[in-house]
Design an enzyme around this catalytic site. Structure first.
Site, short mmCIF file in Angstrom:
data_model
loop_
_atom_site.label_atom_id
_atom_site.label_comp_id
_atom_site.label_asym_id
_atom_site.label_seq_id
_atom_site.Cartn_x
_atom_site.Cartn_y
_atom_site.Cartn_z
N HIS A 72 48.79 68.99 -3.62
CA HIS A 72 47.42 69.45 -3.51
C HIS A 72 47.27 70.39 -2.33
CE1 HIS A 72 47.82 65.68 -1.24
NE2 HIS A 72 46.98 66.20 -0.37
N CYS A 204 44.17 62.33 5.95
CA CYS A 204 45.42 63.09 5.79
C CYS A 204 45.14 64.55 6.12
CB CYS A 204 45.98 62.94 4.38
SG CYS A 204 45.12 63.89 3.11
#
Length: 690
Positions: A72, A204
């Site tokens: 991603h 993250c």
């Protein structure tokens, strides 16, 4: 305001590949899915989308247990938030601990994606921790079935109002209670009826997927353990802070982050379990068990608003190991110091360019006693040179205080800043320099940490971070530096300077080799930063030895990106398409002294790239020392050519190291084939055919 859910849809049948053979490498899979998105109008160009996804992959693998991978990224090339899906046959390794993946979602978001889109993508990530959903993806017979499954989790059908009015869980705050008690009309708060619970923070680097998957994994693990887990997700779609009352009544806290914790002082005093975000996905039950155990352990690690950053990966319980902690603490100080060095050093170099090296002796007098309308003897050029030099010198003077201040900050958070900066200032005053800043910063931080744990009356607790800790920590560290440590540290610094100035012949060349090896070992990591900090801390235009060290460090640091750019140009078939694109950018990065330009190559193939880079860096460092090249600017690469003494020899050393590294990496990739070698599927067919 409408939610952009179906305009266009996040996923459509054209973005689904079933039972597809996309090659043997994750690079090939990501490249194919990026092309698929671009072909369907979801991105203006596949290449930048692919590169952004691979760059995120280089930070940490996106493979998850159960045969799932979720590469991603955010990229300017993405025109609308989209999902590309591939069910692979054969499977491809994405770095998951239990083997390769057969279900791959490429999650692509525009660089400025709004929170609505980010919440939709996050909903998919959370669904992937549910076994039933994953099984359905594997069994779906058609692309339409896949789209329906995904649409069902990101756009669920409206549900009837529940009997108990609990606010709907959002991607920002997940809280699931395992006790079947009635909930109040407001967000959960601590009360006599509040069940035993844990609080957690997940985050993250991208904040799209792992953040929310980790949150749901911890919540589910809490259900299995019979404890409520309230999670604050610090992700792309925003963050809703946990209720302070929930934090206050929590048994323990879990930090599962790769980027640090925002406002960590809120959790002061709580038993803590720290790890990277992926551990919360892979081992959530273990982490919840560790947190419960820590809550009953009076000796467990605790958050005091002063703990070191909890963002690095850690597979063990409790806080990070001391070796890792100290490394993070020191790197925090160096990273905050570098902007002062870069800005100040470049301004000093520009001052030299305009006013000559003699400007260093009278710049302050010129600036104070003259103005743009009353110029000194040298005219406008000399005046501007003096102004630039003086601004740069003032910025550079913060080098040691900033180093010490932010080392202390990494240990003791904001209350450590004042004693840390003071320790650095004392180190400068007594002549202890860079070494004094390191020692003073560590002492200041740990003293502030110790004071923060004092048991004081509740009436005075509000004064702790703004008065008591800074006051007493500054007093203690200042006294120690003046009365005990100052003179010994100054003697060490002076002795080191004299030793460097006395190096000649073989000794100075060996120093150049060592510095070259350090600059190329980890490309912006702690070893590279240590060499750079060593060079910049002692930089002085009146100290020739320091100028030679600075030249060796900068020239060696330029070698890796330039060598990889050259290698990928002359032998492109040995590199993936993404690496060839990175090679084009590496020319500029190397010329500007940005060693990190070689990181994508080193991350993909460390055992062949890093030794090759170190060999070239060592050669360049040795040649710089052997030819007496000097450099009076701490950054800039070829941009500060005017600050380089013996510029021709600087170029010779740089070219020699670049050629050696490029030759060695080409040789290694050609004849020492390893598991990270690019597969033919990841290479350009025309290049392979050639």
């Amino acid at each position: 305001m409408s939610t952009p859910t179906h305009d266009p849809a996040i996923i459509v049948e054209e973005l689904v590949l079933l039972d597809a053979d996309l090659g043997e490498s994750k690079d090939a899979v990501i490249s194919r899915l990026s092309t698929l998105l671009a072909e369907n109008g979801r991105a203006t160009d596949a290449d930048p989308l692919r590169d952004a996804a691979l760059a995120r992959e280089a930070q940490s693998a996106t493979g998850l247990p159960g045969g799932i991978a979720i590469p991603h990224c955010r990229a300017d090339a993405v025109t609308t938030a989209s999902l590309g899906f591939a069910r692979l046959n054969p499977k491809v390794d994405f770095g998951a601990p239990d083997g390769p993946a057969d279900l791959v979602f490429l999650i692509a978001a525009p660089a400025g994606a709004g929170s609505a889109h980010m919440k939709l993508l996050s909903s998919l990530a959370r669904a992937l921790v549910k076994p039933a959903f994953v099984t359905s993806l594997r069994e779906a017979p058609t692309a339409a079935a896949i789209v329906a499954l995904v649409d069902g989790v990101i756009n669920p059908a409206p549900k009837a109002a529940p009997a108990k009015a609990v606010p709907e869980s959002t991607p920002e705050t997940a809280a699931v209670s395992t006790a079947k008690h009635s909930a109040p009309e407001t967000a959960p708060t601590a009360s006599a009826e509040t069940p035993k619970h844990i609080v957690a923070v997940t985050a993250c680097p991208t904040g799209i997927a792992h953040t929310y998957m980790a949150a749901d994994s911890l919540v589910a693990a809490g259900e299995r353990a019979g404890v409520t887990v309230h999670v604050e997700t610090q992700g792309s779609s925003g963050s809703t802070p946990l209720d302070p009352a929930l934090i206050a009544s929590a048994e323990a806290v879990i930090f599962a982050t790769d980027v640090g914790v925002k406002n960590k002082e809120r959790f002061a005093g709580k038993p803590v379990i720290s790890s990277g975000v992926k551990r919360a996905i892979n081992e959530p039950d273990v982490m919840v068990t560790e947190a419960l155990r820590a809550s009953n352990d009076p000796n467990a690690a605790r958050v005091s608003g002063t703990a070191a950053a909890a963002g690095a990966n850690n597979s063990g319980a409790g806080e990070l190991g001391w070796g890792t902690r100290i490394r993070q603490i020191l790197l925090t100080g160096v990273s905050y110091m570098i902007p002062f060095v870069a800005a100040g050093g470049l301004l000093i170099a520009l001052g030299f360019l305009l006013g000559g090296y003699e400007i260093s002796s009278n710049a302050e007098e010129i600036v104070i006693n003259n103005s743009i309308t009353a110029l000194p003897d040298g005219g406008l050029k000399a005046y501007l040179g003096a102004v630039l030099f003086q601004i740069g010198a003032l910025s550079f003077s913060f080098l040691v205080p900033a180093l010490a201040g932010y080392i202390s900050y990494a240990i003791a958070d904001r209350p450590g800043l004042a004693p840390g900066f003071t320790a650095g200032a004392v180190a400068v005053l007594v002549g202890a320099g860079f070494i004094g800043g390191l020692v003073g910063g560590l002492i200041a931080g740990f003293v502030a940490l110790w004071i923060s744990r004092w048991k004081i009356p509740a009436l005075l607790r509000g004064l702790m971070p703004v008065v008591i800790i800074p006051l007493f920590a500054t007093l203690i560290v200042g006294a120690l530096m003046f009365l005990v440590l100052g003179k010994p540290l100054a003697a060490i610094t002076s002795g080191l300077t004299d030793w460097l100035n006395g190096l000649t012949g073989t000794s100075i060349i060996i120093l150049g080799i060592i510095l070259g090896l350090m600059m190329c070992f980890d490309l912006g990591g702690p070893v590279n930063k240590a060499a750079y900090a060593f060079a910049t801390a002692g930089l002085s235009v009146t100290d020739v030895a320091s100028l030679r060290i600075m030249a060796a460090v900068m020239a060696a640091g330029m070698v890796p990106p330039l060598a990889m750019a050259l290698a990928s140009l002359v032998r492109p078939r040995l590199f993936t398409e993404a690496e060839r694109e990175n090679g084009k950018a590496a020319w500029f990065l190397g010329a500007a002294f940005i060693s990190e330009g070689a990181i994508p190559f080193a991350a993909a193939d460390p055992f062949r790239v890093i030794p090759s880079m170190m060999a070239g860096g060592a050669l360049t460092g040795a040649l710089i020392m052997a030819t007496d090249v000097t450099l009076s600017a701490p950054h800039g690469g070829l941009i500060v050519f005017f600050a380089i003494g013996k510029f021709l020899w600087f170029l010779v050393a740089l070219v020699a190291g670049t050629l050696l590294s490029a030759f060695l990496v080409v040789f290694a990739k050609q004849f020492l084939r390893g598991k990270n070698a690019p597969t033919e599927e990841s290479l350009d067919p025309d290049l392979v055919a050639a």
